[in-house]
Design a protein around this motif. Structure first.
Motif, short mmCIF file in Angstrom:
data_model
loop_
_atom_site.label_atom_id
_atom_site.label_comp_id
_atom_site.label_asym_id
_atom_site.label_seq_id
_atom_site.Cartn_x
_atom_site.Cartn_y
_atom_site.Cartn_z
N TRP A 90 0.79 -1.22 0.00
CA TRP A 90 0.00 0.00 0.00
C TRP A 90 0.83 1.27 0.00
CZ3 TRP A 90 0.56 2.62 4.67
CH2 TRP A 90 1.12 1.86 5.70
N ASN A 91 2.02 1.24 0.55
CA ASN A 91 2.81 2.46 0.46
C ASN A 91 4.24 2.17 0.01
OD1 ASN A 91 3.88 1.22 2.62
ND2 ASN A 91 4.04 3.07 3.87
N GLY A 92 4.39 1.08 -0.63
CA GLY A 92 5.73 0.76 -1.11
C GLY A 92 6.67 0.32 0.00
N LYS A 93 6.16 0.26 1.24
CA LYS A 93 7.02 -0.14 2.36
C LYS A 93 6.90 -1.64 2.59
CE LYS A 93 9.46 2.84 4.53
NZ LYS A 93 10.82 2.55 4.95
N GLN A 94 7.34 -2.40 1.66
CA GLN A 94 7.17 -3.83 1.83
C GLN A 94 8.28 -4.38 2.71
OE1 GLN A 94 8.25 -4.88 -1.99
NE2 GLN A 94 6.97 -3.36 -2.95
N THR A 105 13.10 1.90 0.74
CA THR A 105 13.04 3.15 1.48
C THR A 105 12.61 4.33 0.61
OG1 THR A 105 15.39 3.27 1.11
CG2 THR A 105 14.68 2.57 3.28
N GLU A 106 12.60 4.17 -0.66
CA GLU A 106 12.25 5.29 -1.54
C GLU A 106 10.75 5.54 -1.63
OE1 GLU A 106 15.94 4.42 -4.56
OE2 GLU A 106 13.86 4.15 -5.18
N GLY A 107 9.98 4.50 -1.44
CA GLY A 107 8.57 4.51 -1.80
C GLY A 107 7.70 5.65 -1.30
N ALA A 108 7.60 5.85 0.01
CA ALA A 108 6.56 6.74 0.54
C ALA A 108 6.82 8.20 0.21
CB ALA A 108 6.47 6.57 2.04
N THR A 109 5.75 8.90 -0.12
CA THR A 109 5.90 10.30 -0.48
C THR A 109 5.02 11.21 0.36
OG1 THR A 109 4.38 9.78 -2.24
CG2 THR A 109 6.70 10.05 -2.85
N GLN A 110 3.87 10.73 0.78
CA GLN A 110 2.91 11.61 1.43
C GLN A 110 3.40 12.11 2.79
OE1 GLN A 110 -1.05 10.17 1.38
NE2 GLN A 110 -0.83 9.28 -0.67
N SER A 111 3.19 13.41 3.04
CA SER A 111 3.76 14.01 4.24
C SER A 111 2.94 13.70 5.48
CB SER A 111 3.87 15.52 4.07
OG SER A 111 2.59 16.03 3.70
N ASN A 112 1.62 13.49 5.34
CA ASN A 112 0.82 13.25 6.52
C ASN A 112 1.09 11.87 7.13
OD1 ASN A 112 -0.28 11.86 4.47
ND2 ASN A 112 -2.43 12.22 5.05
N ARG A 113 1.92 11.16 6.49
CA ARG A 113 2.29 9.87 7.07
C ARG A 113 3.65 9.92 7.76
NH1 ARG A 113 0.50 5.77 2.32
NH2 ARG A 113 -1.73 5.89 2.66
N GLY A 114 4.05 11.14 8.11
CA GLY A 114 5.41 11.33 8.64
C GLY A 114 5.72 10.46 9.84
N LYS A 150 8.25 7.35 10.23
CA LYS A 150 9.37 7.24 11.15
C LYS A 150 9.35 5.87 11.83
CE LYS A 150 10.73 11.28 13.22
NZ LYS A 150 10.39 12.34 14.19
N ARG A 151 8.15 5.51 12.26
CA ARG A 151 8.02 4.25 12.95
C ARG A 151 8.40 3.10 12.03
NH1 ARG A 151 2.35 3.59 14.88
NH2 ARG A 151 2.24 1.67 13.70
N LEU A 152 7.95 3.24 10.79
CA LEU A 152 8.23 2.16 9.83
C LEU A 152 9.73 2.05 9.57
CD1 LEU A 152 5.34 2.48 7.28
CD2 LEU A 152 5.87 0.56 8.76
N SER A 153 10.39 3.20 9.47
CA SER A 153 11.82 3.11 9.17
C SER A 153 12.55 2.51 10.37
CB SER A 153 12.38 4.48 8.82
OG SER A 153 12.55 5.24 10.00
N LYS A 154 12.05 2.80 11.57
CA LYS A 154 12.65 2.18 12.74
C LYS A 154 12.44 0.66 12.71
CE LYS A 154 11.99 1.94 17.60
NZ LYS A 154 10.81 2.05 18.45
#
Lengths: 313, 347
Positions: B15-19, B31-40, B44-48
């Motif tokens: 759904w957001n390229g964060k597979q 790590t490139e996938g997500a673009t939308q800012s309201n998911r900031g 962050k949590r996902l990258s952690k």
């Protein structure tokens, strides 16, 4: 002449068929019976050997088995000898071995089963190595432990210490832990993983939250079996140079890791190699203690596994 | 398999390229996938999480490779310590029968012979019993309430430490078996295998005790193999009118042969490497005797009995014999795996 032909056919053809069939049937049933009895005898002989062994040890060892025996140090006189220091040494070895093998073995098992694709060359290499590691004789680990943990790493282990013994035993049982971890993980249904991943969980989350808790009983069973193997091992500790007369307990501190030690099987072996009959009976008492610990551990493991297998289906 | 299957699932739902990442190579792409800012914050949590994920991946990878490296390290370390003996005695070590610590001349042929002979005796006795018991426990000869305690008891034999079996061998088994040896010797003494003066501490005694040790291994693996066979095999054979014995011998055992042979080879390796029982029962005599009723020696008993007070060259020679033992067991193990693989492919 032509009149004979049909009669010949009529008389002879069904006959041999019937005969072949009849003759075989009773013989085949008899073979069947013999075979059933043979397998029964094989089974009973296995059980009888176990019972004989237990009975013999109990009859020799029970006379010495009392609280004094458990709470005093080994001694030159059989009446005062006890197994306090070997028992404590065995507990030390057990705890240390468990602490070393659990993270390493379970980690490696999780990697092989969850993270690596089975076709990658490194997964294959690791798998072949682990299988062969399980086949290396225990005395070879003893030789290795002496060279590496006692001689080379003397600064860390402090020579012939309880830490060196635990590291050697860890090497010995790691393959068992890894193999049983993998089997436990494999038994977790893959739809769980797919479901977790489909909801966006990372592999780490799927393993931590779903797969690992379900596989834990199986992993623990493997751990217990591996540790019971470690308790009974004598050969590597003998080459390592564990002492037999230790009249002190290792202090409960990091310094205790480096103190010299003894273990139950070594004490038993030492008592057996003495000429006096009393020491042989002491050895039998020591065996009772060792076997009680071992049988308890194994029974727990088997019950845990049976229960696990039932709930899985 | 599982991992491959779930990759596809995720790609469909990505759904957001964060597979979740399956290979380290694809991490940067993820790590490139997500673009939308309201998911900031979610971002962050996902990258952690993905960092944790990667960290865990590498941690377990290091553990797995580290453990695999142990085998190479064992071979290297034993080989390095045995090097002086290998240089001095060369391959002649394998064919010489002298073991003389005074002159520092060493050869391990009697020990290699003893190791192979005692393991062979153990297999000869343990394979029929082990396979028989496994068949008995899987093929419904008796009701479950009898079968379960029996299999429980047999599994407990595995737990008996070898030093206990060795003791039992000395104090119970040898006195018990001696009259039988006498009879065997007087009736079959004309066969070289049973000739000579029968002794309690002998190759045969060790072989029998080793058989007791390895029977549970054969039983548990064979039993697993027989249980995993498809029930159609049994039903089909029975429907064709085969008796139970014929079903087992002609259908089930051939079908499960890979597992059975594999278990036998593993048991063989185990018997060769057993130390305490060998040191206590084989008699530790440095000679090759055709008769099984004479004392002998095994590689393991040699190491266990001499390692404590050995001099420098002797230690190297003992390590050399340890290396020989390790190569033997590894060969047996690799052979076992090849057999299992080959039969599995045929099926």
């Amino acid at each position: 002449m032509t009149a004979h032909e049909p009669s010949l056919l009529g008389n002879n053809l069904p006959d041999p068929q019937e005969k072949r069939f009849d003759l075989n049937l009773s013989g085949r049933y008899r073979l069947d019976k013999i075979f059933a009895i043979a397998t029964l005898i094989a089974t009973i002989s296995g059980v009888v050997v176990l019972l004989l062994l237990l009975f013999d040890i109990l009859s020799d060892g029970l006379q010495f088995l009392n609280w004094n025996f458990l709470s005093s140090y080994p001694s030159r006189s059989p009446e005062r000898a006890g197994i306090l220091s070997p028992l404590v040494g065995t507990v030390w070895l057990l705890v240390l071995t468990a602490l070393i093998t659990f993270p390493l073995g379970v980690g490696a098992g999780i990697f092989l089963e969850e993270f690596s694709s089975p076709d990658s060359w490194y997964a294959k290499l690791v798998e072949i190595n682990i299988n062969n590691l399980a086949a290396v004789p225990s005395i070879i680990y003893g030789l290795l432990g002496l060279q590496v943990f006692v001689r080379i790493l003397v600064g860390i282990t402090g020579g012939r210490s309880v830490l060196a013994g635990a590291l050697t035993l860890s090497l010995l049982v790691l393959p068992i832990v890894i193999v049983s971890t993998r089997e436990a993980l494999r038994a977790v249904s893959s739809s769980l993983r797919q479901g977790g991943l489909a909801l966006g969980a990372t592999r780490w989350q799927v393993v931590r939250e779903h797969v690992f808790p379900l596989a834990l009983p199986g992993i623990l069973t493997g751990m217990i079996l591996a540790l019971s193997r470690a308790i009974g091992e004598t050969a590597p500790l003998i080459t390592l140079g564990a002492l037999t007369f230790i009249a002190f307990l290792p202090p409960l501190s990091p310094a205790g890791l480096q103190s010299s030690f003894t273990a139950l099987p070594i004490q038993i072996y030492n008592w057996v190699s003495r000429p006096q009959v009393d020491f042989h009976n002491l050895a039998a008492s020591g065996i009772i203690v060792l076997m009680v610990v071992l049988l308890l551990m194994n029974t727990t493991a088997i019950l845990l596994r049976n229960r696990f297998q039932k709930t899985r289906i | 398999m599982i991992v491959g299957g779930s990759t596809i699932v995720i790609n469909v739902n990505g759904w957001n390229g964060k597979q979740p990442v399956y290979e380290c190579k694809t991490m940067s792409a993820g790590t490139e996938g997500a673009t939308q800012s309201n998911r900031g914050s979610l971002e962050k949590r996902l990258s952690k999480q993905s960092l944790l994920d990667q960290g865990f991946f590498w941690l377990t990878l290091v553990m797995a490779i580290g453990i695999a490296a142990v085998l190479a390290f064992v071979i290297y370390e034993i080989g390095r310590s045995a090097l002086p003996a290998i240089q001095t005695f060369g391959l002649g070590f394998l064919f010489s029968t002298t073991w003389d610590p005074v002159q520092n001349v060493y050869g391990a042929l009697p020990q290699i012979y003893g190791t192979l002979v005692t393991s062979a005796i153990a297999l000869f006795l343990a394979v029929p019993i082990g396979v028989g018991v496994a068949v008995f426990l899987t093929e419904d000869f008796v009701p479950g309430y009898i079968r379960t305690p029996i299999s429980f008891a047999i599994e407990l034999i595995v737990a008996i430490p070898s030093v206990v079996l060795g003791l039992w061998g000395i104090f119970v088994f040898i006195p018990f078996i001696r009259p039988f040896y006498q009879v065997l010797n007087s009736t079959l003494g004309w066969i070289p295998l049973f000739a000579g003066v029968p002794r309690g501490y002998s190759l045969l005694t060790l072989g029998i005790i080793l058989a007791i040790m390895i029977v549970p291994i054969i039983i548990s693996i064979t039993r697993g193999t027989l249980l995993s066979l498809p029930p159609e095999l049994r039903q089909g054979a029975m429907a064709m009118g085969a008796t139970r014995w014929e079903t087992i011998i002609r259908v089930l055992i051939p079908a499960g042969l890979s597992g059975i042979i594999g278990s036998v080879m593993l048991a063989f390796g185990r018997a060769m490497g057993e130390t305490m029982v060998a040191a206590m029962l084989v008699g530790n005599s440095n000679r090759i005797s055709i008769s099984l009723m004479n004392p002998g020696a095994t590689i393991t008993s040699l190491i266990a009995s001499q390692f404590g007070e050995a001099g420098r060259t002797q230690v190297a020679a003992l390590l050399y014999s340890g290396l020989v033992l390790m190569v033997l067991t590894l060969l047996v193990n690799i052979f076992a795996e090849m057999i299992i693989k080959k039969f599995q492919n045929v099926e």
